[in-house]
Design an enzyme around this catalytic site. Structure first.
Site, mmCIF file in Angstrom:
data_model
loop_
_atom_site.group_PDB
_atom_site.id
_atom_site.type_symbol
_atom_site.label_atom_id
_atom_site.label_comp_id
_atom_site.label_asym_id
_atom_site.label_seq_id
_atom_site.Cartn_x
_atom_site.Cartn_y
_atom_site.Cartn_z
ATOM 1 N N GLU A 31 0.837 -1.203 0.000
ATOM 2 C CA GLU A 31 0.000 0.000 0.000
ATOM 3 C C GLU A 31 0.876 1.259 0.000
ATOM 4 O O GLU A 31 1.691 1.450 0.901
ATOM 5 C CB GLU A 31 -0.909 -0.013 1.235
ATOM 6 N N GLU A 62 -4.435 -6.619 2.816
ATOM 7 C CA GLU A 62 -3.244 -7.319 3.303
ATOM 8 C C GLU A 62 -3.244 -8.807 2.949
ATOM 9 O O GLU A 62 -2.198 -9.384 2.672
ATOM 10 C CB GLU A 62 -3.093 -7.139 4.820
ATOM 11 N N PHE A 85 2.285 -0.859 9.013
ATOM 12 C CA PHE A 85 2.442 -1.072 10.456
ATOM 13 C C PHE A 85 2.356 -2.575 10.756
ATOM 14 O O PHE A 85 1.427 -3.253 10.301
ATOM 15 C CB PHE A 85 1.362 -0.312 11.218
ATOM 16 N N ALA A 86 3.309 -3.058 11.532
ATOM 17 C CA ALA A 86 3.394 -4.497 11.779
ATOM 18 C C ALA A 86 2.128 -5.049 12.426
ATOM 19 O O ALA A 86 1.781 -6.218 12.211
ATOM 20 C CB ALA A 86 4.604 -4.797 12.662
ATOM 21 N N ASP A 87 1.435 -4.203 13.185
ATOM 22 C CA ASP A 87 0.187 -4.634 13.828
ATOM 23 C C ASP A 87 -0.818 -5.168 12.792
ATOM 24 O O ASP A 87 -1.667 -5.991 13.107
ATOM 25 C CB ASP A 87 -0.456 -3.461 14.574
ATOM 26 N N HIS A 131 -0.867 0.583 16.473
ATOM 27 C CA HIS A 131 0.169 0.925 15.497
ATOM 28 C C HIS A 131 1.552 0.914 16.132
ATOM 29 O O HIS A 131 2.443 1.626 15.690
ATOM 30 C CB HIS A 131 -0.074 2.313 14.895
#
Ligand code: TPP
Ligand code: MG
Lengths: 326, 332
Positions: A31, A62, A85-87, A131
């Site tokens: 993205e 995702e 963001f890894a979250d 985040h």
């Protein structure tokens, strides 16, 4: 490439560019990674340089991003994808944990899945609970994934190039708090996966710390030096496969261990490291090994609360004092 | 006169061709039916661990679609994918072997009934997380475009799968990037034990294609020739770079969802209605209407039955995997 000074962020873009330059199979999507250069600007300039066929912006999807990378890799491509963001790994957890990680095993090696997944890890920036998490521990229990956690521009560069070349799936976690860090970058040694680095030598205690915590452990080591305590600091750099040997040989010398991690203790890499070494090397310890980590809560927003949540150099120093006084 | 003769000759040639093709399709469908019937028996005999999902009644979809593919194309399917993998050309003994967890099974016994994979024939995997393979198919199709070959990628899934998020993400991206993907929804009216109408507010699943800007086509999934016609169009579109198609194939699973599900949730008469439209019966009838000698059909049935039984016996004789094999292929 001679040694160059780059930021951590530039080192990431440079690593992708250098692999894209020498290997047509490497492509990048996610993205806003293309035209906008990424929300963290870690892929700036890549679309201009390599064109929209190799650097693609995707919808906010995702699952499709990871799945599409898996499918493309089956045909020999080397996709590098970004989950921002890894979250957000939470919304494509299935693709990462059930598809990417298990695909080769379930087919008994009929497929290889050389996908590199970049995720922006970490707290400290006031992004709030959704985040800010460091998510490496979510995946420790998923055999099949290599997990990388660079803390310096040099490691960010070398580990990312190694990840892209790796024929196995790799989760590459970038720490948001380190993007502006500057340091030397070189391509002299790209054989870095699975190798911890001893970033400060010492003789009284071993501090094992990754990403932002590596830098705080170094600050703690400075403070301790003033008290005549000599701390060795080790950055694992790779969470899976973990370099137990480097840590073990350090403890042979220091006889004390503290793990410093940016996440709560349960089911974490620090807990696993301590359990492993207690299991096979208990005789090396003068004191019980300690785990210094984030509190067992979601990450709070307020600057005061988040600062208290994150292990500080002072908290590390305090843990060292307690250990040495045991 | 000459022109007439030519036309007549052409008709005969075409007839024979379609006759041969019809018999080939019938053989494949019979093989799948035979394998599934045996797997059902094996399950009750305790030769299949865990669970198994069979596709009796749905054979024409996999056979029809896969008949339109060529070398270099790829296919992904679900836990109910024994038929699709066989339709791509996997060997029946290796299929049985995998289902029994044998070393010489398709996946060395590490996949099982739900994960039959035979990359050598383009069967890139069977997935047991509903919807998970749709994005993967998009990637396979994307790779064909990226690499500049004319390969297409087919994905089989069920009606219930159109309600999971991965379906939406995959079809959206597939269409946005004009990937040569063909999404084949086998609408067998049920997701597990739930009738479609209790889970899905629309009846025509192909309608969902409109929101992705791709064609959505409905086809009688029990008529193998209709499936072929529909799939050919979608494949041609995909190869020409015009993007993906969603095909909704109307069909019915004649058995329960899995294991020994007695399928008590079916309304009375429904199964009988669909048995009367069994895809194998329909194809046999069609072939008999044409010129096919009924004796040839009978002979073919016997041949296929024997081959399936021999494949099963072979697979049964194979050893279990070496215990150390469990450590292999976590990583390359
Ligand atoms: C993500 C996920 N949720 C639930 C299940 C359990 N489950 C297995 S099959 C199935 C029904 C799927 O229905 P459909 O897509 O119509 O396929 P069919 O079984 O009819 O071929 C469900 C709910 C699963 N495997 N994966
Ligand atoms: Mg169904």
């Amino acid at each position: 490439m001679s040694v160059t000074e780059l930021t951590y962020r530039q080192a990431i873009a440079r690593a992708i560019a250098d692999e894209m330059e020498i290997d047509d199979r490497v492509l990048l999507f996610g993205e806003d990674v293309g035209a906008a250069g990424g929300v963290f600007k870690a892929t700036e300039g890549l679309q201009e340089r390599f064109g929209p066929a190799r650097v693609l912006d995707t919808p906010i999807s995702e699952q499709a991003i990871v799945g599409c990378a898996i499918g493309a890799s089956l045909r020999g491509l080397r996709p590098v994808i970004e989950i921002m963001f890894a979250d957000f790994a939470g919304v494509c957890f299935d693709q990462l944990a059930n598809e990417l990680a298990k695909y080769r095993y379930m087919t008994n090696g009929q497929v290889t899945v050389p996908v590199t997944v970049r995720l922006a890890n970490g707290a400290g920036g006031g992004f709030g609970a959704q985040h800010s998490q460091s998510v490496e521990n979510w995946f420790l229990n998923v055999p099949g994934l290599t997990i990388l956690t660079p803390a310096t521009p040099g490691d960010a560069y070398a580990l990312l190039r190694a990840a892209i070349r790796d024929v196995n799936p790799v989760l590459y976690l970038e720490h948001k708090g380190l993007y502006n860090l500057t340091g030397p970058v070189s391509d002299a040694d790209l054989d870095v996966i699975g190798r911890a680095s001893v970033v400060r030598e010492g003789s009284d205690i071993t501090l094992v710390a990754s990403q932002l915590m590596r830098h705080r452990a170094l600050e703690a080591a400075e403070l301790l030096a003033a008290e005549n305590v000599s701390a060795e600091v080790i950055d694992p750099r790779t969470m899976v496969p973990f370099d137990y040997e480097t840590v073990r040989s350090s403890i042979t010398k220091t006889n004390n261990l503290i793990c410093v991690q940016e996440c709560s203790p349960g089911g974490s890499w620090g807990a696993t490291l301590i359990a492993t070494l207690a299991g096979d090397s208990l005789e090396l310890f003068d004191a019980p090994p300690l785990l210094v980590g984030g509190d067992n809560t979601p990450i709070p927003y307020s600057g005061a609360l988040e600062a208290a949540w994150l292990p500080s150099p002072e908290r590390i120093v305090d843990a060292v004092r307690r250990t040495l006084a045991y | 006169m000459a022109a007439e003769r030519t036309a007549a000759t052409r008709r005969v040639v075409e007839k024979t061709k379609s006759d041969e093709r019809g018999l080939e399709l019938l053989a494949k469908m019979l093989e799948i039916r035979g394998v599934e019937d045996e797997v059902q028996r094996m399950f009750t005999q305790g030769l299949v661990r865990g669970t198994t999902h069979l596709c009796q009644g749905q054979e024409a979809v996999a056979v029809g679609v896969c008949a339109t593919l060529k070398q270099g194309d790829s296919m992904t399917c679900t836990y109910r994918g024994h038929g699709a993998v066989l339709a791509m050309g996997a060997q029946a003994d290796a299929v049985f072997g995998e289902i029994m967890g044998k070393a010489k099974g398709l996946c060395g016994g590490k996949g099982g009934s739900m994960h039959l994979t035979d990359v050598a024939v383009g069967a890139y995997g069977a997935f047991a997380i509903v919807g998970a393979h749709l994005p993967i198919t998009v990637g396979l199709a994307f790779a064909s475009r990226y690499l500049g070959d004319d390969g297409v990628s087919v994905c089989f899934f069920g009606d219930g799968t159109t309600n999971i998020g991965a379906f939406h993400e995959a079809l959206n991206l597939a269409s946005l990037w004009k990937t040569p993907a063909i999404f084949v929804c086998e609408n067998n009216l049920y997701g597990e034990y739930s009738p479609l109408r209790t889970t899905t507010p629309i009846e025509r699943l192909a309608d969902r294609a409109a929101s992705y800007g791709m064609p959505g086509v409905v086809v009688d999934g029990n008529d193998v020739f209709a499936v072929i016609d529909t799939a050919e169009e979608a494949v041609a579109r995909a190869r020409a770079g015009e993007g993906p198609t969603l095909i909704e194939a109307l069909t019915y699973r004649q058995v329960g969802h899995s294991r020994s599900d007695p399928a008590k949730y079916r309304p009375p008469g429904e199964l009988e209605e669909w048995l009367a439209r069994d895809p194998i019966v329909l194809l046999e009838r069609k072939l008999a209407e044409d010129v096919t000698d009924p004796a040839r059909i009978a002979e073919l049935k016997e041949q296929v039955r024997q081959a399936v039984l021999e494949a099963l016996e072979r697979a049964k004789s194979w050893p279990d995997p070496e215990l150390d094999a469990r450590f292999a292929n976590v990583l390359a």
